[in-house]
Design an enzyme around this catalytic site. Sequence first.
Site, mmCIF file in Angstrom:
data_model
loop_
_atom_site.group_PDB
_atom_site.id
_atom_site.type_symbol
_atom_site.label_atom_id
_atom_site.label_comp_id
_atom_site.label_asym_id
_atom_site.label_seq_id
_atom_site.Cartn_x
_atom_site.Cartn_y
_atom_site.Cartn_z
ATOM 1 N N HIS A 1 0.826 -1.204 0.000
ATOM 2 C CA HIS A 1 0.000 0.000 0.000
ATOM 3 C C HIS A 1 0.863 1.259 0.000
ATOM 4 C CE1 HIS A 1 -3.412 2.539 0.893
ATOM 5 N NE2 HIS A 1 -2.657 3.111 1.825
ATOM 6 N N GLU A 2 1.897 1.251 0.854
ATOM 7 C CA GLU A 2 2.766 2.428 0.975
ATOM 8 C C GLU A 2 3.475 2.730 -0.343
ATOM 9 O OE1 GLU A 2 3.230 4.450 3.586
ATOM 10 O OE2 GLU A 2 1.798 3.333 4.810
ATOM 11 N N LEU B 1 7.780 4.050 9.870
ATOM 12 C CA LEU B 1 8.696 3.018 10.376
ATOM 13 C C LEU B 1 9.700 3.567 11.388
ATOM 14 C CD1 LEU B 1 9.478 1.218 6.995
ATOM 15 C CD2 LEU B 1 8.018 0.397 8.836
ATOM 16 N N ASP C 1 9.322 17.800 23.005
ATOM 17 C CA ASP C 1 8.795 18.856 22.119
ATOM 18 C C ASP C 1 7.510 19.433 22.679
ATOM 19 O OD1 ASP C 1 6.391 17.466 21.135
ATOM 20 O OD2 ASP C 1 7.775 16.136 20.061
ATOM 21 N N ARG D 1 2.380 1.672 -3.377
ATOM 22 C CA ARG D 1 1.428 1.903 -4.465
ATOM 23 C C ARG D 1 0.978 3.367 -4.515
ATOM 24 N NH1 ARG D 1 -3.698 -1.496 -4.004
ATOM 25 N NH2 ARG D 1 -4.142 0.191 -2.595
ATOM 26 N N GLY E 1 6.857 11.241 6.523
ATOM 27 C CA GLY E 1 7.056 10.064 7.397
ATOM 28 C C GLY E 1 6.833 8.764 6.644
ATOM 29 N N THR E 2 7.515 7.711 7.092
ATOM 30 C CA THR E 2 7.312 6.399 6.462
ATOM 31 C C THR E 2 6.486 5.486 7.371
ATOM 32 O OG1 THR E 2 9.299 5.547 7.524
ATOM 33 C CG2 THR E 2 9.549 6.463 5.310
ATOM 34 N N ARG F 1 0.315 4.891 12.606
ATOM 35 C CA ARG F 1 0.374 6.352 12.664
ATOM 36 C C ARG F 1 -0.879 6.861 13.349
ATOM 37 N NH1 ARG F 1 1.811 5.026 6.850
ATOM 38 N NH2 ARG F 1 3.720 6.205 6.409
HETATM 39 P P1 ADP Z 1 6.165 8.471 10.972
HETATM 40 O O1 ADP Z 1 7.083 8.244 9.867
HETATM 41 O O2 ADP Z 1 4.723 8.406 10.592
HETATM 42 O O3 ADP Z 1 6.504 9.651 11.793
HETATM 43 P P2 ADP Z 1 7.020 7.004 13.279
HETATM 44 O O4 ADP Z 1 7.158 5.548 13.510
HETATM 45 O O5 ADP Z 1 8.243 7.819 13.426
HETATM 46 O O6 ADP Z 1 6.334 7.168 11.881
HETATM 47 O O7 ADP Z 1 5.948 7.551 14.294
HETATM 48 C C1 ADP Z 1 4.711 6.863 14.425
HETATM 49 C C2 ADP Z 1 3.597 7.851 14.743
HETATM 50 O O8 ADP Z 1 3.804 8.379 16.049
HETATM 51 C C3 ADP Z 1 3.573 9.040 13.850
HETATM 52 O O9 ADP Z 1 2.823 8.784 12.677
HETATM 53 C C4 ADP Z 1 2.929 10.083 14.702
HETATM 54 O O10 ADP Z 1 1.520 9.943 14.646
HETATM 55 C C5 ADP Z 1 3.373 9.713 16.108
HETATM 56 N N1 ADP Z 1 4.494 10.563 16.576
HETATM 57 C C6 ADP Z 1 5.798 10.239 16.546
HETATM 58 N N2 ADP Z 1 6.558 11.209 17.088
HETATM 59 C C7 ADP Z 1 5.695 12.174 17.454
HETATM 60 C C8 ADP Z 1 5.862 13.454 18.084
HETATM 61 N N3 ADP Z 1 7.059 13.944 18.421
HETATM 62 N N4 ADP Z 1 4.732 14.174 18.334
HETATM 63 C C9 ADP Z 1 3.522 13.710 17.995
HETATM 64 N N5 ADP Z 1 3.302 12.507 17.395
HETATM 65 C C10 ADP Z 1 4.375 11.767 17.135
#
Ligand code: ADP
Length: 444
Positions: free
Chosen positions: A215-216, A395, A362, A218, A392-393, A381
Site C-alpha cells: 500500500h505504501e 517506520l 517537544d 502503491r 514520514g514512512t 500512525r
Molecule cells: P512516521 O514516519 O509516521 O513519523 P514514526 O514511527 O516515526 O512514523 O511515528 C509513528 C507515529 O507516532 C507518527 O505517525 C505520529 O503519529 C506519532 N508521533 C511520533 N513522534 C511524534 C511526536 N514527536 N509528536 C507527535 N506525534 C508523534
Amino acid sequence: MSARVLAFALSLAAGAVIGWLLEGWPGATFGVAAGAALWFALDTFAATRVLRWLEAGQLRGAPSFGGVWGRAAARARRTIAAREERAEDAERRLEAFLDAIRTSPNGVVLLDARGSIEWFNQTASDHLGLDLQRDLQQQVVNLLRDPRFTEFYHAGHYTQDVVIDAPGSTPARPRRLALHIHPYGEGRRLLLSRDVTAVEQAETMRRDFVANVSHEIRTPLTVLAGFVETLQTLELAPQERERYLGMMAQQAQRMQMLVADLLTLSRLEASPPPGEGEWVAAQGLMAQAEQEARALAAVQAKSLRLVFEPAPGLALGGAPGELQSALSNLVSNAVRYTPSGGTIEVQATPGDKGGAVLTVRDTGPGIAPEHLPRLTERFYRVDRSRSRESGGTGLGLAIVKHIVQRHGGELRIDSAPGRGSTFRIVLPAARVRSADAAQARERA
Ligand code: ADP
C-alpha cells in the site's frame, strides 16, 4: 532320575534289613512297606515345599535341598530371576520412554479403539484442559467440543491437522492449537496437539506487513504515474512543467525513504546485537542530530526553538551508526510534528545505576493515551495524512525501538494531547562510559 530310583531302592532295602534284623522275614516285609512310606512322605514333603514356594511367587525363600525337587526349585528360581530382570528392564525402558513423552513440547493423548482416553501427558493437559483424575477413560469427543475437531475426528481422514481455539482462549489472549491424529495398533489412535499461536501471529504479522508495504509503495507510484501521463499528454507551460517535476521528485523521494527504512529494519533484524562495539561521544551524536534538525526545519519552513544541551562527559557503546539513527529519528519526528513557534529540547544525561538517557522533548500536539502502546508498531500512525505530508514512512519509531532494544535499553514515551511529547532512550550501564575513559581506551 537314576539317583531318585536308587534312593527309593535304598530306603526299601534299609527298611527290609532293619525289619529282618528285628523280626525275621515278617519284619523284613513290614520294613519294606515302612521304607516305602517314609520315602513317599519325605518326597511329598519336598514337593509340597517347592509347590508352596512357587505359589508364593517370591524369588526369596527358595527351598534349598538336594534331589529332584531341589534341582527343580533351583531351575525354577533361575528362570524366575531371569524373567524378573527382563520385566524390570522393560519397565525401566517404558518409564524412560514415558518420561520422554511427558517432557515433549507437544501434547500426546492415547485413545483406545472406542475413542476413550487411556493416557495423556502434561502438555496435553495444559493444551486441552484435561484432568488426570477426571478425564481418563472418558470419550475424547465429549471433552473436546469444538465442532471443527468433532467433524475432523468423525471424518476419519487424518492426513491434515485441524486448528482449533484452545479451551479457555479469549479474544484478548487467543490460544490456537493444531491437532493431529495418527491411527496405530488395533483401532487405537494417537492425538497430538501443538500450540500454533505464535506461528499464526507471525503469519498474520507477515501478511499485514506485506499488505502495508504494498500500500505504501502503491500510493506514491500511482501519483507518479499520473504525473508522467499528464506530462506525456498535455502541452504544459515551462513553469507548470517544473512544478509537476518537483512533485514527481517528492514522490520518488518518498519511495526511496520507505525502501531505505525497510532495508534498515531488515538489517537490524538479521544481524546479531552489537557487542562491546565502538564508543561514541554523546556530544557527537547530538551535534549531528542538531545539524539535521536545523536543515529539516528550514526545508519545512518552520521556525522552531531548537535547544541541544551540551553533554561533554558521556560516551555510548555499541553501533554508533545505529545510535545516531535512533536519536536522529526522534529529533526528526519532533521537528516534523511540532508546529512553528514550538520548542524542541534534546539532552544526554547520566541515568540510573550508571546508565544514560537521551531525551527529546517537544511542545507539539502530543499523543492520546490509546495510541501510545502501538506507536512503535510498523506503519502505525496517529494521523496518516500528517505523517505523509511531513515525509514520514511510519517506520521511524519501529526502527528506534529495535535499535534501543539491541543495545539492552528501553524506549519510553510520555505524551498527552496538548502537552507535547517526551521520548527517552534509556541505556544500561554496560553501554555507558565517561567520555575521557573511552578516549583513553581508544588510544591504548
Ligand atoms: P512516521 O514516519 O509516521 O513519523 P514514526 O514511527 O516515526 O512514523 O511515528 C509513528 C507515529 O507516532 C507518527 O505517525 C505520529 O503519529 C506519532 N508521533 C511520533 N513522534 C511524534 C511526536 N514527536 N509528536 C507527535 N506525534 C508523534
